[in-house]
Design an enzyme around this catalytic site. Sequence first.
Site, PDB file in Angstrom:
ATOM      1  N   ARG A 162       0.830  -1.217   0.000  1.00  9.72           N
ATOM      2  CA  ARG A 162       0.000   0.000   0.000  1.00  9.72           C
ATOM      3  C   ARG A 162       0.866   1.271   0.000  1.00  9.72           C
ATOM      4  NH1 ARG A 162      -3.083  -3.697  -0.638  1.00  9.72           N
ATOM      5  NH2 ARG A 162      -5.203  -3.906   0.174  1.00  9.72           N
ATOM      6  N   SER A 237     -10.559  -0.796   2.968  1.00 10.99           N
ATOM      7  CA  SER A 237      -9.849  -0.895   4.253  1.00 10.99           C
ATOM      8  C   SER A 237      -9.471   0.504   4.714  1.00 10.99           C
ATOM      9  CB  SER A 237      -8.564  -1.697   4.097  1.00 10.99           C
ATOM     10  OG  SER A 237      -8.838  -2.973   3.614  1.00 10.99           O
ATOM     11  N   GLU A 333      -4.873   3.691   6.035  1.00 13.47           N
ATOM     12  CA  GLU A 333      -4.445   3.485   4.657  1.00 13.47           C
ATOM     13  C   GLU A 333      -5.004   4.628   3.802  1.00 13.47           C
ATOM     14  OE1 GLU A 333      -6.149   0.932   1.091  1.00 13.47           O
ATOM     15  OE2 GLU A 333      -5.742  -0.293   2.843  1.00 13.47           O
TER      16      GLU A 333
HETATM   17  N1  EPU Z   1     -10.636 -10.656  10.228  1.00  7.33           N
HETATM   18  C1  EPU Z   1     -11.331 -10.668  11.414  1.00  7.33           C
HETATM   19  N2  EPU Z   1     -12.356  -9.772  11.581  1.00  7.33           N
HETATM   20  C2  EPU Z   1     -12.709  -8.883  10.616  1.00  7.33           C
HETATM   21  C3  EPU Z   1     -11.971  -8.856   9.423  1.00  7.33           C
HETATM   22  C4  EPU Z   1     -10.930  -9.753   9.247  1.00  7.33           C
HETATM   23  O1  EPU Z   1     -11.068 -11.463  12.304  1.00  7.33           O
HETATM   24  O2  EPU Z   1     -13.648  -8.135  10.857  1.00  7.33           O
HETATM   25  C5  EPU Z   1      -9.576 -11.653  10.020  1.00  7.33           C
HETATM   26  C6  EPU Z   1     -10.064 -12.717   9.038  1.00  7.33           C
HETATM   27  O3  EPU Z   1     -10.708 -13.742   9.680  1.00  7.33           O
HETATM   28  C7  EPU Z   1      -8.765 -13.193   8.425  1.00  7.33           C
HETATM   29  C8  EPU Z   1      -7.893 -11.959   8.431  1.00  7.33           C
HETATM   30  O4  EPU Z   1      -8.472 -11.051   9.369  1.00  7.33           O
HETATM   31  O5  EPU Z   1      -8.158 -14.158   9.233  1.00  7.33           O
HETATM   32  C9  EPU Z   1      -7.744 -11.314   7.080  1.00  7.33           C
HETATM   33  O6  EPU Z   1      -8.994 -10.871   6.575  1.00  7.33           O
HETATM   34  P1  EPU Z   1      -9.253 -10.614   4.996  1.00  7.33           P
HETATM   35  O7  EPU Z   1      -8.901 -11.813   4.211  1.00  7.33           O
HETATM   36  O8  EPU Z   1     -10.614 -10.049   4.861  1.00  7.33           O
HETATM   37  O9  EPU Z   1      -8.174  -9.556   4.566  1.00  7.33           O
HETATM   38  P2  EPU Z   1      -7.626  -8.234   5.266  1.00  7.33           P
HETATM   39  O10 EPU Z   1      -6.216  -8.448   5.625  1.00  7.33           O
HETATM   40  O11 EPU Z   1      -8.558  -7.769   6.320  1.00  7.33           O
HETATM   41  C10 EPU Z   1      -6.638  -7.239   3.046  1.00  7.33           C
HETATM   42  C11 EPU Z   1      -6.694  -5.954   2.285  1.00  7.33           C
HETATM   43  C12 EPU Z   1      -7.994  -5.833   1.500  1.00  7.33           C
HETATM   44  C13 EPU Z   1      -8.078  -7.003   0.540  1.00  7.33           C
HETATM   45  C14 EPU Z   1      -7.992  -8.321   1.352  1.00  7.33           C
HETATM   46  C15 EPU Z   1      -7.917  -9.523   0.465  1.00  7.33           C
HETATM   47  C16 EPU Z   1      -5.367  -4.391   3.568  1.00  7.33           C
HETATM   48  C17 EPU Z   1      -5.354  -3.187   4.445  1.00  7.33           C
HETATM   49  N3  EPU Z   1      -6.559  -4.817   3.179  1.00  7.33           N
HETATM   50  O12 EPU Z   1      -7.675  -7.196   4.029  1.00  7.33           O
HETATM   51  O13 EPU Z   1      -7.924  -4.643   0.726  1.00  7.33           O
HETATM   52  O14 EPU Z   1      -9.275  -6.978  -0.210  1.00  7.33           O
HETATM   53  O15 EPU Z   1      -6.787  -8.320   2.159  1.00  7.33           O
HETATM   54  O16 EPU Z   1      -6.678  -9.572  -0.178  1.00  7.33           O
HETATM   55  O17 EPU Z   1      -4.309  -4.912   3.233  1.00  7.33           O
HETATM   56  C18 EPU Z   1      -8.503  -2.335   0.594  1.00  7.33           C
HETATM   57  O18 EPU Z   1      -7.297  -2.095   0.572  1.00  7.33           O
HETATM   58  O19 EPU Z   1      -9.356  -1.415   0.543  1.00  7.33           O
HETATM   59  C19 EPU Z   1      -8.951  -3.721   0.731  1.00  7.33           C
HETATM   60  C20 EPU Z   1     -10.247  -4.042   0.856  1.00  7.33           C
END
Ligand code: EPU
Length: 338
Positions: A162, A237, A333
């Site tokens: 990012r 995010s 972000e």
């Molecule tokens: N999780 C929770 N609670 C929540 C959300 C997530 O416990 O409310 C846990 C999930 O269970 C999982 C982990 O966090 O174990 C990761 O969750 P997820 O796969 O949804 O991905 P993320 O790390 O929360 C990142 C990106 C997203 C992108 C997804 C998929 C960042 C800041 N965000 O989210 O990007 O879509 O991975 O690759 O890196 C964006 O940048 O706007 C965005 C949506």
Amino acid sequence: MNIQENISLKNYNTFGIDVKARFFVEITGLVQLQKVLELKAYPKKFIISGGSNMLLTKDIDALVVHINLKGITVVEENENFVEVKAMAGENWHELVMWSLEQGYGGLENLSLIPGNVGTAPIQNIGAYGVELKDVFVSCAAMDVKTGELEGFDNEACEFGYRESIFKNEAKDKYIITSVVLKLTKKDHVLHTGYGSIENELKNKGIVHPTIRDISDAVIAIRRSKLPDPKEIGNSGSFFKNPVISQKAFDRFIKKHPNAPFYEMDDNEFKIPAGWLVEQCGFKGKRFGDAGVHDKQALVLVNHGTATGKEILDLSKKIQDEVQKTFKIKIQPEVNIIK
Ligand code: EPU
């Protein structure tokens, strides 16, 4: 050139924050953009494109320049690859859909990301195991002082998680006008490793996925977790996932053995901020019209008439609580415009 006055920016930012631009101009051509940058009568200029990664907290007392440059062209191709040039004002997801219609691979994991092409390099958009930098060749950017176009290749952009030069040394110095991406015409490299994609494909009984299958899976996953900005204002995010050292991680995981994490190079660990925020009890919470999405705690939402300040205050409250509970700093972000 049509310079308008006191224009609401509600429809120009995906958070749907209703602030006003003192002056506003729509840009559809490069020469027009150069002319606008030269206008001495409007010394302060503020660039807006898809408005998908910003939180506006007050009226903009400047000339808001809306980048609406359009066009998608193939600039080079051989049997295996194609280089596609897309103008900054093209909608990102429409570009992804166009590439799939042509049978070009590389963008499928980046389906349904809100925003425009020109802002994609700024934060090196990424999702489901792929980042823009994986397909990025170069971009053209206009120097706001001289009006000259400069090229930035992949290395020059200094991409990180990012991150890019456009968030750091080159911040506010350039306007990205077009991007060139290298896509595959055959032997597509599929990225299905991300857990939820694998599950989605399995549930559909797909063993040999096409690029279209992957895009469909990503779209289904995103729709199930992330709010559609057309229905509920949001900016994806809100926070970055924090990266912590081995020492901090050892301490953290001892206390929270069930926490999810990703191990990175250099003995560093990325902790999902969504998990941290959820553990602090914020998921689905609402403070007036400012809230935390009920299916993904990393996403702050505007339920209707929240002000940017209300969203910002909520984000600070969350940061403080995460810091207090986990001794971990989470950083936005989203670009906060104060
Ligand atoms: N999780 C929770 N609670 C929540 C959300 C997530 O416990 O409310 C846990 C999930 O269970 C999982 C982990 O966090 O174990 C990761 O969750 P997820 O796969 O949804 O991905 P993320 O790390 O929360 C990142 C990106 C997203 C992108 C997804 C998929 C960042 C800041 N965000 O989210 O990007 O879509 O991975 O690759 O890196 C964006 O940048 O706007 C965005 C949506």
